[in-house]
Scaffold this motif. Structure first.
Motif, short mmCIF file in Angstrom:
data_model
loop_
_atom_site.label_atom_id
_atom_site.label_comp_id
_atom_site.label_asym_id
_atom_site.label_seq_id
_atom_site.Cartn_x
_atom_site.Cartn_y
_atom_site.Cartn_z
N MET A 1 0.82 -1.22 0.00
CA MET A 1 0.00 0.00 0.00
C MET A 1 0.85 1.27 0.00
O MET A 1 0.33 2.35 -0.17
CB MET A 1 -0.90 0.03 1.23
N ARG A 2 2.19 1.10 0.24
CA ARG A 2 3.00 2.30 0.45
C ARG A 2 3.08 3.19 -0.79
O ARG A 2 3.30 4.38 -0.69
CB ARG A 2 4.40 1.91 0.93
N PHE A 3 2.89 2.56 -1.96
CA PHE A 3 2.98 3.34 -3.21
C PHE A 3 1.86 4.41 -3.26
O PHE A 3 1.97 5.39 -3.99
CB PHE A 3 2.87 2.42 -4.42
N LEU A 4 0.81 4.24 -2.44
CA LEU A 4 -0.32 5.18 -2.47
C LEU A 4 0.07 6.58 -2.00
O LEU A 4 -0.61 7.56 -2.29
CB LEU A 4 -1.46 4.66 -1.60
N ILE A 5 1.19 6.65 -1.26
CA ILE A 5 1.64 7.97 -0.77
C ILE A 5 1.89 8.92 -1.94
O ILE A 5 1.75 10.13 -1.80
CB ILE A 5 2.93 7.79 0.07
N ARG A 6 2.26 8.35 -3.09
CA ARG A 6 2.56 9.20 -4.25
C ARG A 6 1.36 10.04 -4.67
O ARG A 6 1.51 11.03 -5.37
CB ARG A 6 2.97 8.33 -5.44
N PHE A 7 0.16 9.63 -4.28
CA PHE A 7 -1.02 10.39 -4.69
C PHE A 7 -1.23 11.66 -3.84
O PHE A 7 -2.07 12.48 -4.16
CB PHE A 7 -2.28 9.51 -4.60
N TYR A 8 -0.48 11.79 -2.76
CA TYR A 8 -0.62 12.97 -1.91
C TYR A 8 0.17 14.15 -2.48
O TYR A 8 1.15 13.94 -3.21
CB TYR A 8 -0.12 12.67 -0.49
N PRO A 9 -0.21 15.38 -2.12
CA PRO A 9 0.58 16.55 -2.57
C PRO A 9 1.99 16.49 -2.00
O PRO A 9 2.21 15.91 -0.94
CB PRO A 9 -0.19 17.74 -1.99
N ARG A 10 2.91 17.13 -2.72
CA ARG A 10 4.32 17.06 -2.33
C ARG A 10 4.55 17.58 -0.90
O ARG A 10 5.26 16.96 -0.11
CB ARG A 10 5.17 17.87 -3.32
N ALA A 11 3.93 18.73 -0.59
CA ALA A 11 4.16 19.32 0.74
C ALA A 11 3.69 18.36 1.83
O ALA A 11 4.34 18.23 2.88
CB ALA A 11 3.40 20.65 0.85
N TRP A 12 2.59 17.70 1.56
CA TRP A 12 2.06 16.74 2.54
C TRP A 12 3.04 15.58 2.69
O TRP A 12 3.35 15.13 3.80
CB TRP A 12 0.69 16.23 2.07
N ARG A 13 3.54 15.07 1.57
CA ARG A 13 4.47 13.93 1.62
C ARG A 13 5.74 14.29 2.38
O ARG A 13 6.26 13.49 3.15
CB ARG A 13 4.85 13.50 0.20
N GLU A 14 6.20 15.54 2.15
CA GLU A 14 7.43 15.94 2.82
C GLU A 14 7.24 16.01 4.34
O GLU A 14 8.15 15.72 5.10
CB GLU A 14 7.90 17.30 2.30
N ARG A 15 6.05 16.40 4.75
CA ARG A 15 5.81 16.54 6.18
C ARG A 15 5.46 15.20 6.85
O ARG A 15 5.98 14.87 7.92
CB ARG A 15 4.68 17.57 6.40
N TYR A 16 4.55 14.45 6.23
CA TYR A 16 4.03 13.25 6.89
C TYR A 16 4.46 11.94 6.23
O TYR A 16 4.13 10.87 6.74
CB TYR A 16 2.49 13.29 6.93
N GLY A 17 5.16 12.02 5.09
CA GLY A 17 5.46 10.83 4.30
C GLY A 17 6.07 9.67 5.09
O GLY A 17 5.50 8.57 5.10
#
Lengths: 236, 95
Positions: A1-17
């Protein structure tokens, strides 16, 4: 399921990824969980868009005083054009709206281009001289050639490739981005009203692409700024 | 109670917890396990509101704790729910 993180906005991924990825590693994959993550990613994108729009509106209110005055003047011109249009033999709202939007974009482009090199007072003087000159030439050019505005493209392209990492540069990029969206809307709207859908899509698409380009430049410039309270918000 | 934000505040009211521990705690309280996207959407919202704050990450897991503002908000929400439950129960009994 970890590949699903790619669907989040970049700023979100950088903070919570990393921590979100760790959580997903322990969650058993299921259709419900996948749908939940995809829905939440979509909501995060909407939040970024709304936050971005709010910041852009704030930026529009914080531009330099002379630019703000010009915006008021442009707004008055646009309103006057709209009110008087019905009484004119050739109502060229398309051209007038282009002139107004184009002028604003040109000034912003000049601001961005000259600000870092010549200092604020010289830049202000340049703007005062440049506005009527550009207005006269552009008005002549638009009257004879329609609505494509390659002059504006040239100015936008001429904006400095190396962004100054300061808040004023970000504001000018935000405002020019907003004006590109506005210009795209004007193109699509006038093209549709005049029964020229292909031109509407083509010209509107060009302006939309420019807006997206400006947005990317702004995000790159924002990444160079030192972190401040609130800079980690989803507004990216 | 279905507000994931409120459930998170309750879950970490006694001690800081990371995401996975929050999910387990919420499941033990309500019997239902929120989705991971829902949980982190709520965490981001609560952090933006200043009601929770992250502690230092341990092994890629970030624990969160209540801030004083979050504690105040939780107490006020629980008092409001308590009043609502009291009134609702009384009305049911008299109907």
């Amino acid at each position: 399921m970890r590949f699903l993180i790619r669907f989040y906005p970049r700023a979100w991924r950088e903070r919570y990824g990393p921590e979100f990825e760790e959580l997903l590693r322990h969650e058993p994959p299921s259709a419900r969980a996948i749908l939940d993550v995809l829905t939440s990613a979509l909501v995060a994108h909407v939040q970024v868009f709304v936050s971005d729009a709010a910041s852009t509106i704030q930026a529009l209110g914080r531009v330099r005083p002379e630019l703000r005055a010009l915006n008021w003047f442009s707004a008055a011109v646009a309103l006057g054009t709209a009110l008087s249009g019905g009484y004119r033999s050739h109502w060229t709202l398309e051209h007038d709206a282009n002139v107004v939007a184009t002028l604003a974009i040109l000034i912003l482009a000049l601001l961005s281009h000259l600000g870092g090199a010549i200092g604020k007072s010289a830049r202000d003087a340049m703007i005062i001289i440049a506005v009527p000159v550009v207005a006269l030439h552009l008005n002549f050019w638009v009257s004879y050639n329609g609505a494509a505005n390659p002059v504006v493209f040239a100015f936008l392209v001429a904006m400095p490739a190396t962004p100054w990492p300061d808040a004023e540069h970000l504001r000018s990029l935000r405002v020019s981005e907003a004006l590109c969206y506005l210009q795209a809307l004007i193109m699509v709207g006038t093209g549709a009203v005049r029964g020229r859908p292909i031109a509407a899509i083509f010209l509107g698409g060009i302006w939309l692409a420019l807006a997206v380009h400006q947005r990317r430049r702004r995000l790159r410039a924002a990444a160079l700024l030192p972190l401040t309270p609130g800079s980690l918000s989803l507004g990216g | 109670v279905s507000d994931p934000g409120l459930l998170i505040l309750v879950a970490i009211a006694d001690e800081p917890k990371h995401g996975y521990a929050m999910l387990n705690e919420i499941e033990s309280i309500t019997g239902a396990r929120p989705g991971p996207g829902t949980l982190y959407g709520a965490i981001a919202r609560l952090e933006n509101l200043g009601w929770i704050e992250p502690l230092e990450s341990e092994d890629r897991r970030t624990p969160y704790r209540l801030t004083p503002a979050g504690r105040k908000h939780l107490a006020s929400s629980l008092r409001a729910m308590e009043r609502l439950a009291r009134v609702g129960t009384r009305k049911l009994a008299t109907s």
